[in-house]
Motif scaffolding. Structure first.
Motif, PDB file in Angstrom:
ATOM      1  N   ASP A   1       0.828  -1.216   0.000  1.00  0.00           N
ATOM      2  CA  ASP A   1       0.000   0.000   0.000  1.00  0.00           C
ATOM      3  C   ASP A   1       0.855   1.255   0.000  1.00  0.00           C
ATOM      4  OD1 ASP A   1      -2.345  -1.371  -0.078  1.00  0.00           O
ATOM      5  OD2 ASP A   1      -2.901  -1.053   2.027  1.00  0.00           O
TER       6      ASP A   1
ATOM      7  N   ASN B   1       2.872   1.646  -3.269  1.00  0.00           N
ATOM      8  CA  ASN B   1       2.049   2.161  -4.372  1.00  0.00           C
ATOM      9  C   ASN B   1       1.730   3.641  -4.188  1.00  0.00           C
ATOM     10  OD1 ASN B   1       2.018  -0.347  -5.604  1.00  0.00           O
ATOM     11  ND2 ASN B   1       0.053  -0.953  -4.725  1.00  0.00           N
ATOM     12  N   THR B   2       1.543   4.066  -2.933  1.00  0.00           N
ATOM     13  CA  THR B   2       1.203   5.463  -2.665  1.00  0.00           C
ATOM     14  C   THR B   2       2.327   6.400  -3.079  1.00  0.00           C
ATOM     15  OG1 THR B   2      -0.281   4.917  -0.841  1.00  0.00           O
ATOM     16  CG2 THR B   2       0.647   7.135  -0.844  1.00  0.00           C
TER      17      THR B   2
ATOM     18  N   ASP C   1       2.322   7.174  -6.782  1.00  0.00           N
ATOM     19  CA  ASP C   1       1.022   7.454  -7.390  1.00  0.00           C
ATOM     20  C   ASP C   1       0.841   8.956  -7.632  1.00  0.00           C
ATOM     21  OD1 ASP C   1      -1.588   7.643  -8.209  1.00  0.00           O
ATOM     22  OD2 ASP C   1      -2.465   6.845  -6.356  1.00  0.00           O
TER      23      ASP C   1
ATOM     24  N   ALA D   1      -1.841  10.557  -5.586  1.00  0.00           N
ATOM     25  CA  ALA D   1      -1.529  10.730  -4.165  1.00  0.00           C
ATOM     26  C   ALA D   1      -0.786  12.046  -3.935  1.00  0.00           C
ATOM     27  CB  ALA D   1      -0.700   9.554  -3.655  1.00  0.00           C
TER      28      ALA D   1
ATOM     29  N   PRO E   1      -2.067  11.759   1.538  1.00  0.00           N
ATOM     30  CA  PRO E   1      -1.625  10.350   1.534  1.00  0.00           C
ATOM     31  C   PRO E   1      -0.105  10.203   1.468  1.00  0.00           C
ATOM     32  CG  PRO E   1      -3.461  10.663   0.020  1.00  0.00           C
ATOM     33  CD  PRO E   1      -3.032  12.028   0.454  1.00  0.00           C
ATOM     34  N   VAL E   2       0.544  11.068   0.692  1.00  0.00           N
ATOM     35  CA  VAL E   2       2.003  10.991   0.565  1.00  0.00           C
ATOM     36  C   VAL E   2       2.675  11.451   1.855  1.00  0.00           C
ATOM     37  CG1 VAL E   2       3.996  11.923  -0.678  1.00  0.00           C
ATOM     38  CG2 VAL E   2       1.981  11.224  -1.947  1.00  0.00           C
TER      39      VAL E   2
ATOM     40  N   ALA F   1       2.332   8.691   4.316  1.00  0.00           N
ATOM     41  CA  ALA F   1       3.178   7.537   3.976  1.00  0.00           C
ATOM     42  C   ALA F   1       4.631   7.800   4.356  1.00  0.00           C
ATOM     43  CB  ALA F   1       3.062   7.230   2.481  1.00  0.00           C
TER      44      ALA F   1
END
Length: 422
Positions: free
Chosen positions: A5, A8-9, A12, A15, A21-22, A25
């Protein structure tokens, strides 16, 4: 290995457009896996360098960690394979300073380095102020509402670098369009097709854009060889290394990197600064009351926006970073937004502090590959804010800001504002 997950973030484009989200992460990785491998879907595995100190360690060892041996930016396996087919084994569609290692990097950088040193830029300061005033006037004429990113932020840095490079003003819209297509190939609002593209279609579109750049700069080269001028294009067109003219592909790539990175990153940063002022009236009031804060405000906007999200490096020998064994040929992602939110380096890193001192961000790189245009970018932003703040009485958002969808270079593509000006 980093979880799927999170892996992929961090690749992306959507993202990065959402930003949260980044940020989340990278915050997790800094705490739990500061130097670990990821293998997002469709990519070869790579080490994710999230800590400020580790980014500096990798960047300062430019013989151990190369730019040019593999792709210098995140590239899916299928795209990398296709690029190598097209380029006769090379992983690069262009070969600019970004994709070079020594001795080529040093030799090519030296050609234009003098142009971008602070002592030379002093000569440009009054001209930059004239240009800034034109765009401040333009903003004043827009009736108290504009999309700052699209109407002002894009065009001021564009005009500055095109004048330095030697591109006629009439060709600036074309340069802007091509830059957006190159860096925004994942964004349906910015790419050549105006729609969501898969990897292969995106690669074809980028190839077409590069081809258009090369056609244009072939013409510039012919002109500057006939009639050299006091501009960077003349330096590139007539430059020599070891008594020989520049390699044609490298020369075209040189033009492209100056013509694109020379304004796109500054545009994103300037738009990001305006968003901060519109969202945080206390900062606006402080700058109005104390213009001496403008240079530190500029530095903080560079950290805050971090328009270049990553570069990739390749290990030339077995090595160790943060206790992890790296093998020769391993790929590393320098995660600049993460380094610039590192809690060990920046107090309260998710707060914008206009007077942050010291501000040892890594947004402009470090070591041999530090951004060649860093002093020009700082100067043009400082001058712009000095000119605008003296006339701007109020500023607020007039809609929802949007960030571009990209995992390499991205930032605000829309900052709608309402304002009053003298």
């Amino acid at each position: 290995m980093i979880s799927q997950d999170i892996a992929n973030t961090i690749v992306d484009p959507k993202a990065y457009a959402a930003q949260t989200p980044v940020d989340e992460a990278f915050a997790y990785l800094r705490k739990e896996a500061p130097f670990a491998q990821a293998q997002p879907e469709g990519y070869d595995p790579f080490w994710v360098v999230t800590k400020h100190a580790d980014i500096l360690e990798v960047e300062r060892q430019n013989e151990l960690f190369h730019n040019g041996d593999r792709a210098a930016t995140l590239t899916p396996v299928l795209v990398d394979r296709k690029v190598r087919e097209i380029m006769g084994g090379s992983p690069h569609l262009v070969r600019s300073l970004v994709q070079m290692d020594n001795p080529d990097h040093m030799n090519y950088r030296r050609l234009t380095q003098g142009w971008f040193l602070p002592q030379n830029l002093k000569k440009l300061e009054s001209r930059l102020r004239d240009i800034a005033r034109v765009f401040v006037d333009r903003m004043a004429e827009m009736g108290g509402e504009c999309d700052f990113a699209r109407d002002i932020g894009l065009y001021y840095p564009l005009h500055v670098i095109m004048e330095v490079l030697g591109v006629p003003e009439a060709d600036e819209p074309r340069m802007l369009k091509l830059t957006q297509e190159l860096f925004g190939s994942n964004d349906p609002d910015l790419n050549r097709r105006g729609e969501k593209l898969d990897f292969e279609a995106g690669l074809v579109a980028v190839q077409e854009t590069i081809g258009e750049f090369i056609t244009y700069f072939n013409g510039i080269t012919e002109d500057r060889r006939r009639c050299p001028r006091e501009d960077v294009a003349s330096v590139i067109a007539n430059g020599q290394i070891d008594g020989q003219p520049l390699d044609h592909f490298a020369a075209m790539s040189y033009y492209i990197i100056v013509a694109t990175a020379g304004h796109d990153t500054t545009s994103h940063t300037t738009a990001g600064g305006m968003r901060v002022l519109a969202e945080q009236p206390d900062i606006f009031k402080r700058l109005k009351a104390d213009p001496s804060l403008v240079p530190s405000f500029v530095e903080e906007t560079i950290r805050w926006v971090t328009p270049v999200k990553h570069f990739m490096r390749t290990a030339t020998a077995d090595a160790e970073v943060r206790g992890q064994k790296i093998a020769k040929g391993d790929w590393l992602m320098l995660a600049y937004p993460s380094g610039n939110r590192d809690e060990e380096v920046f107090e309260d890193p998710f707060t914008f502090k206009a007077d942050r001192t010291p501000n040892k961000h890594v947004a402009l790189g470090y070591g041999a590959h530090v951004c060649i245009g860093q002093h020009l970018a700082r100067l043009e932003m400082r001058i712009f804010w000095e000119e605008l703040l003296s006339r701007l009485d109020s500023i607020e958002l007039n809609g929802t800001p949007l960030l571009s969808e990209a995992n390499f270079v991205c930032g605000p593509k829309s900052v709608p504002v309402r304002y009053r000006m003298k």
